[in-house]
Design an enzyme around this catalytic site. Structure first.
Site, PDB file in Angstrom:
ATOM      1  N   CYS A  11      20.725  14.105   2.022  1.00 34.31           N
ATOM      2  CA  CYS A  11      20.616  15.018   3.186  1.00 34.31           C
ATOM      3  C   CYS A  11      19.687  14.716   4.228  1.00 34.31           C
ATOM      4  O   CYS A  11      18.668  14.514   3.880  1.00 34.31           O
ATOM      5  CB  CYS A  11      20.338  16.407   2.695  1.00 34.31           C
ATOM      6  N   LYS A  36      25.676  25.682  -6.500  1.00 36.02           N
ATOM      7  CA  LYS A  36      24.043  25.756  -6.354  1.00 36.02           C
ATOM      8  C   LYS A  36      23.559  27.065  -7.589  1.00 36.02           C
ATOM      9  O   LYS A  36      24.278  27.807  -7.472  1.00 36.02           O
ATOM     10  CB  LYS A  36      23.794  26.582  -5.248  1.00 36.02           C
ATOM     11  N   VAL A  38      19.235  23.084   2.036  1.00 32.69           N
ATOM     12  CA  VAL A  38      18.036  22.133   1.690  1.00 32.69           C
ATOM     13  C   VAL A  38      17.646  21.612   3.127  1.00 32.69           C
ATOM     14  O   VAL A  38      18.457  21.370   3.880  1.00 32.69           O
ATOM     15  CB  VAL A  38      18.166  21.147   0.709  1.00 32.69           C
ATOM     16  N   GLU A  47      14.040  25.369   6.637  1.00 32.10           N
ATOM     17  CA  GLU A  47      14.622  24.863   7.954  1.00 32.10           C
ATOM     18  C   GLU A  47      13.560  23.706   8.042  1.00 32.10           C
ATOM     19  O   GLU A  47      12.326  23.710   8.342  1.00 32.10           O
ATOM     20  CB  GLU A  47      14.357  25.747   9.033  1.00 32.10           C
ATOM     21  N   SER A  48      14.322  22.549   8.154  1.00 32.23           N
ATOM     22  CA  SER A  48      13.562  21.135   8.194  1.00 32.23           C
ATOM     23  C   SER A  48      12.343  21.108   9.335  1.00 32.23           C
ATOM     24  O   SER A  48      11.373  20.650   9.086  1.00 32.23           O
ATOM     25  CB  SER A  48      14.568  20.121   8.452  1.00 32.23           C
TER      26      SER A  48
HETATM   27  N1  GSH Z   1      19.275  23.705   9.928  1.00 34.30           N
HETATM   28  C1  GSH Z   1      19.267  23.007   8.687  1.00 34.30           C
HETATM   29  C2  GSH Z   1      17.775  22.449   8.669  1.00 34.30           C
HETATM   30  O1  GSH Z   1      17.375  21.810   9.727  1.00 34.30           O
HETATM   31  O2  GSH Z   1      17.138  22.248   7.551  1.00 34.30           O
HETATM   32  C3  GSH Z   1      20.079  22.332   8.274  1.00 34.30           C
HETATM   33  C4  GSH Z   1      19.969  22.078   6.695  1.00 34.30           C
HETATM   34  C5  GSH Z   1      21.369  21.589   6.181  1.00 34.30           C
HETATM   35  O3  GSH Z   1      22.411  21.636   6.812  1.00 34.30           O
HETATM   36  N2  GSH Z   1      21.215  20.919   4.847  1.00 34.30           N
HETATM   37  C6  GSH Z   1      22.705  20.694   4.190  1.00 34.30           C
HETATM   38  C7  GSH Z   1      22.876  21.900   3.136  1.00 34.30           C
HETATM   39  O4  GSH Z   1      21.696  22.173   2.511  1.00 34.30           O
HETATM   40  C8  GSH Z   1      22.687  19.434   3.605  1.00 34.30           C
HETATM   41  S1  GSH Z   1      22.598  18.120   4.451  1.00 34.30           S
HETATM   42  N3  GSH Z   1      24.089  22.132   2.852  1.00 34.30           N
HETATM   43  C9  GSH Z   1      24.415  23.411   1.903  1.00 34.30           C
HETATM   44  C10 GSH Z   1      25.351  24.290   2.455  1.00 34.30           C
HETATM   45  O5  GSH Z   1      25.851  24.064   3.665  1.00 34.30           O
HETATM   46  O6  GSH Z   1      25.938  25.040   1.795  1.00 34.30           O
END
Ligand code: GSH
Length: 241
Positions: free
Chosen positions: A32, A59, A72, A84-85
């Site tokens: 990710c 999950k 994540v 949130e990153s």
């Molecule tokens: N806005 C979030 C951040 O900045 O943390 C985006 C994080 C994100 O999209 N993570 C993806 C995720 O956890 C993996 S790359 N996806 C799980 C899902 O969509 O259910």
């Protein structure tokens, strides 16, 4: 700095691994790019942490209790949970002041934040191109046009977005540049040309030399394999383990 016994993704039904007091934990997924933003900051600041990787298609219930949005990265320590990153990274920069990444000046901080918040334009176009194999040339033009903003800004700032040193902006945008060869391989027109992107090209070389980048990165073959799986709707979160 990773102390967990397994890197394998935890799936639905797997038992929650108890969190020991005082230990900082990162919920992540190995490929990710958003979680990589936070891994970069943790490594750069040499913050001890453990990693729990999550199977994002199946999950565990306990993960959804930790982050109801289900994404994540997530940080957890004792009774504190942050997700949130961008929020995770700012939190880490506040709590672990060594190797400071955000400017102290409020206006500078706002300008940096503006750069990485609007980077979502780049990330969404990146995914669009990756998923469609760039069948719409207009999307590629829009993608390069967004990158022009970063080229112009970097030209003013120096070697890194932080000048002589890396700053939060560098780490927030890096994961997509690490993955850019995925697009370049199929679509040569997505390559950063020396004419149009001299600063970003030099920056990419500098970034590759950073210990934080080297310890969080995957090679091209691994990124390719993961991306192909993702596009086919069957991502292999444990690829290479
Ligand atoms: N806005 C979030 C951040 O900045 O943390 C985006 C994080 C994100 O999209 N993570 C993806 C995720 O956890 C993996 S790359 N996806 C799980 C899902 O969509 O259910």
């Amino acid at each position: 700095y990773t102390t967990m016994a397994t890197q394998k993704a935890y799936v639905q039904g797997s038992k929650f691994v108890e969190l020991a007091p005082g230990i900082l934990r990162l919920y992540s997924m190995r490929f990710c790019p958003y979680a990589q933003r936070t891994r970069l900051v943790l490594e750069h600041k040499r913050i001890p942490y453990e990693t729990v990787n999550i199977h994002l298609r199946k999950k565990p219930d306990w993960f959804l209790q930790i982050n109801p949005i289900g994404l994540v990265p997530v940080l957890q320590k004792d009774d504190k949970i942050v997700y949130e990153s961008a929020v995770c990274n700012d939190y880490l920069d506040d709590v672990y002041p060594q190797n400071k990444l955000n400017p102290t000046d409020s206006y500078q901080k706002a300008k940096d934040r503006q750069l990485y918040e609007t980077f979502s334009n780049v990330t969404s176009l990146f995914m669009k191109i990756a998923v469609t194999h760039g069948e719409n040339p207009k999307v590629i033009q829009r993608f390069l046009k967004e990158l022009d903003r970063y080229e112009a800004e970097l030209k003013k700032r120096g070697k890194f977005f932080g000048g002589d040193k890396v700053c939060m902006v560098d780490f927030m945008i890096w994961p997509w540049f690490e993955r850019l060869p995925l697009l370049n391989q199929v679509l040569p027109e997505t390559r950063l040309s020396q004419d149009r992107f001299p600063s970003l090209l030099a920056w990419t070389r500098e970034m590759h030399l950073l210990p934080a980048v080297q310890s969080t990165m995957y090679d091209f073959k691994t990124h390719r394999a993961f991306m192909d799986g993702l596009r086919d709707g069957n991502p292999d979160y444990d690829y290479g383990l």
